[in-house]
Scaffold this motif. Structure first.
Motif, PDB file in Angstrom:
ATOM      1  N   ALA A  69      10.557   3.730  -2.337  1.00 32.15           N
ATOM      2  CA  ALA A  69       9.513   4.445  -1.587  1.00 32.15           C
ATOM      3  C   ALA A  69       8.867   5.528  -2.444  1.00 32.15           C
ATOM      4  N   ILE A  70       9.670   6.234  -3.211  1.00 26.91           N
ATOM      5  CA  ILE A  70       9.135   7.293  -4.081  1.00 26.91           C
ATOM      6  C   ILE A  70       8.234   6.687  -5.152  1.00 26.91           C
ATOM      7  N   ILE A  71       8.603   5.548  -5.693  1.00 26.06           N
ATOM      8  CA  ILE A  71       7.772   4.901  -6.717  1.00 26.06           C
ATOM      9  C   ILE A  71       6.416   4.509  -6.137  1.00 26.06           C
ATOM     10  N   VAL A  72       6.412   3.917  -4.946  1.00 24.87           N
ATOM     11  CA  VAL A  72       5.141   3.550  -4.296  1.00 24.87           C
ATOM     12  C   VAL A  72       4.305   4.810  -4.052  1.00 24.87           C
ATOM     13  N   ALA A  73       4.928   5.857  -3.517  1.00 28.30           N
ATOM     14  CA  ALA A  73       4.208   7.108  -3.249  1.00 28.30           C
ATOM     15  C   ALA A  73       3.714   7.751  -4.544  1.00 28.30           C
ATOM     16  N   THR A  74       4.456   7.595  -5.635  1.00 28.68           N
ATOM     17  CA  THR A  74       4.056   8.168  -6.922  1.00 28.68           C
ATOM     18  C   THR A  74       2.798   7.493  -7.454  1.00 28.68           C
ATOM     19  N   ILE A  75       2.679   6.199  -7.270  1.00 28.70           N
ATOM     20  CA  ILE A  75       1.473   5.488  -7.700  1.00 28.70           C
ATOM     21  C   ILE A  75       0.270   5.992  -6.901  1.00 28.70           C
ATOM     22  N   VAL A  76       0.435   6.128  -5.599  1.00 29.84           N
ATOM     23  CA  VAL A  76      -0.633   6.676  -4.752  1.00 29.84           C
ATOM     24  C   VAL A  76      -0.967   8.102  -5.205  1.00 29.84           C
ATOM     25  N   SER A  77       0.060   8.875  -5.504  1.00 29.09           N
ATOM     26  CA  SER A  77      -0.114  10.258  -5.947  1.00 29.09           C
ATOM     27  C   SER A  77      -0.912  10.342  -7.249  1.00 29.09           C
ATOM     28  N   TYR A  78      -0.634   9.457  -8.197  1.00 26.53           N
ATOM     29  CA  TYR A  78      -1.363   9.485  -9.466  1.00 26.53           C
ATOM     30  C   TYR A  78      -2.856   9.280  -9.236  1.00 26.53           C
ATOM     31  N   VAL A  79      -3.184   8.286  -8.459  1.00 25.18           N
ATOM     32  CA  VAL A  79      -4.598   8.000  -8.210  1.00 25.18           C
ATOM     33  C   VAL A  79      -5.271   9.203  -7.546  1.00 25.18           C
ATOM     34  N   LEU A  80      -4.667   9.733  -6.493  1.00 25.12           N
ATOM     35  CA  LEU A  80      -5.281  10.844  -5.758  1.00 25.12           C
ATOM     36  C   LEU A  80      -5.324  12.135  -6.583  1.00 25.12           C
ATOM     37  N   ASN A  81      -4.250  12.438  -7.308  1.00 27.01           N
ATOM     38  CA  ASN A  81      -4.242  13.673  -8.105  1.00 27.01           C
ATOM     39  C   ASN A  81      -5.210  13.607  -9.278  1.00 27.01           C
ATOM     40  N   SER A  82      -5.231  12.480  -9.978  1.00 27.95           N
ATOM     41  CA  SER A  82      -6.123  12.415 -11.149  1.00 27.95           C
ATOM     42  C   SER A  82      -7.592  12.352 -10.745  1.00 27.95           C
ATOM     43  N   GLU A  83      -7.883  11.730  -9.606  1.00 29.98           N
ATOM     44  CA  GLU A  83      -9.274  11.590  -9.189  1.00 29.98           C
ATOM     45  C   GLU A  83      -9.761  12.710  -8.274  1.00 29.98           C
ATOM     46  N   TRP A  84      -8.847  13.525  -7.742  1.00 37.67           N
ATOM     47  CA  TRP A  84      -9.282  14.556  -6.813  1.00 37.67           C
ATOM     48  C   TRP A  84      -8.651  15.919  -7.107  1.00 37.67           C
TER      49      TRP A  84
ATOM     50  N   GLY B   9       0.037  15.672  -1.359  1.00 41.46           N
ATOM     51  CA  GLY B   9       1.470  15.646  -1.060  1.00 41.46           C
ATOM     52  C   GLY B   9       1.751  15.229   0.370  1.00 41.46           C
ATOM     53  N   GLY B  10       0.951  15.715   1.311  1.00 35.78           N
ATOM     54  CA  GLY B  10       1.118  15.311   2.704  1.00 35.78           C
ATOM     55  C   GLY B  10       0.866  13.829   2.891  1.00 35.78           C
ATOM     56  N   THR B  11      -0.148  13.328   2.204  1.00 37.93           N
ATOM     57  CA  THR B  11      -0.460  11.898   2.279  1.00 37.93           C
ATOM     58  C   THR B  11       0.676  11.071   1.695  1.00 37.93           C
ATOM     59  N   THR B  12       1.151  11.467   0.531  1.00 35.91           N
ATOM     60  CA  THR B  12       2.231  10.700  -0.096  1.00 35.91           C
ATOM     61  C   THR B  12       3.554  10.883   0.645  1.00 35.91           C
ATOM     62  N   PHE B  13       3.722  11.999   1.352  1.00 32.25           N
ATOM     63  CA  PHE B  13       4.898  12.194   2.213  1.00 32.25           C
ATOM     64  C   PHE B  13       4.929  11.100   3.280  1.00 32.25           C
ATOM     65  N   LEU B  14       3.777  10.832   3.888  1.00 29.89           N
ATOM     66  CA  LEU B  14       3.698   9.779   4.906  1.00 29.89           C
ATOM     67  C   LEU B  14       3.945   8.399   4.294  1.00 29.89           C
ATOM     68  N   VAL B  15       3.371   8.141   3.122  1.00 24.78           N
ATOM     69  CA  VAL B  15       3.594   6.861   2.444  1.00 24.78           C
ATOM     70  C   VAL B  15       5.078   6.712   2.096  1.00 24.78           C
ATOM     71  N   ASP B  16       5.654   7.752   1.498  1.00 25.73           N
ATOM     72  CA  ASP B  16       7.059   7.744   1.094  1.00 25.73           C
ATOM     73  C   ASP B  16       7.965   7.443   2.280  1.00 25.73           C
ATOM     74  N   ASN B  17       7.826   8.207   3.349  1.00 23.15           N
ATOM     75  CA  ASN B  17       8.711   8.026   4.492  1.00 23.15           C
ATOM     76  C   ASN B  17       8.462   6.720   5.227  1.00 23.15           C
ATOM     77  N   GLY B  18       7.224   6.289   5.296  1.00 24.22           N
ATOM     78  CA  GLY B  18       6.932   5.009   5.926  1.00 24.22           C
ATOM     79  C   GLY B  18       7.601   3.856   5.192  1.00 24.22           C
ATOM     80  N   VAL B  19       7.452   3.830   3.874  1.00 21.22           N
ATOM     81  CA  VAL B  19       8.073   2.772   3.077  1.00 21.22           C
ATOM     82  C   VAL B  19       9.597   2.901   3.121  1.00 21.22           C
ATOM     83  N   TRP B  20      10.114   4.150   3.012  1.00 23.21           N
ATOM     84  CA  TRP B  20      11.563   4.370   3.012  1.00 23.21           C
ATOM     85  C   TRP B  20      12.208   3.841   4.289  1.00 23.21           C
TER      86      TRP B  20
END
Length: 186
Positions: free
Chosen positions: A62-77, A32-43
């Protein structure tokens, strides 16, 4: 030794056992912290450039981009030992839950901008930006995070299906010699 093991070895023992017990939540929070940075950076990149007049649209992208990153990280980690569904089914459920969470995340920003009129010319630019950040990146994101954690654990990565992934991790032929370090649940 993995990064998580290294960090946990430096944490005091009473706190370490709590972190180990709630390791999924801890991993989810790191993602979530990682995707928070992605979300706000893109936003902010979009909001201050090509979508300057459309902050809610910029936030949605921005949320859509962060959600894609979130899927990869959550499913794999984060939820690696849960689930067990076929990848396309798991991904469809993940993005369905995330779609609802996007709406949850956008509601506070929408209310701030269009119900409370916290935008230029009604308020100064700095007040608009503080209101946008507070409503879109703090309140909205926290509400969406709670919803996502609950939804992911309940529907996307349910524990009752997790035995398939855990069994595959324990099978040396499946992991092709990779070492898996998991802390025991207590």
């Amino acid at each position: 030794m993995t990064i998580v093991e290294t960090v946990l070895s430096r944490v005091p023992k009473p706190l370490r056992s709590v972190l180990i017990k709630h390791r999924e939540l801890l991993k989810f929070a790191i993602v979530g912290g990682t995707t928070f940075l992605v979300d706000n950076g893109v936003w902010y990149l979009l909001k201050l450039t090509v979508l300057e007049s459309k902050p809610t649209t910029a936030k949605a992208v921005a949320i859509i981009v962060a959600t894609i990153v979130s899927y990869v990280l959550n499913s794999e980690w984060s939820f690696r030992t849960r689930g067990g569904r076929e990848r396309h089914h798991e991904a469809a459920l993940f993005f369905l839950i995330s779609g609802v969470a996007i709406a949850v995340n956008l509601v506070p920003l929408y209310v701030s901008r269009y119900v409370l009129d916290l935008e230029v010319p009604h308020v100064p630019f700095w007040a608009q930006e503080i209101a946008d950040f507070t409503s879109g990146s703090i309140i909205g994101m926290l509400l969406a995070m709670v919803f996502r954690f609950w939804g992911f654990k309940k529907w996307v990565f349910p524990d009752e299906l997790g035995h398939r992934r855990r069994d595959a991790d324990d099978d040396p032929e499946e992991t092709e010699g990779a070492q898996v370090h998991e802390f025991p649940a207590r």
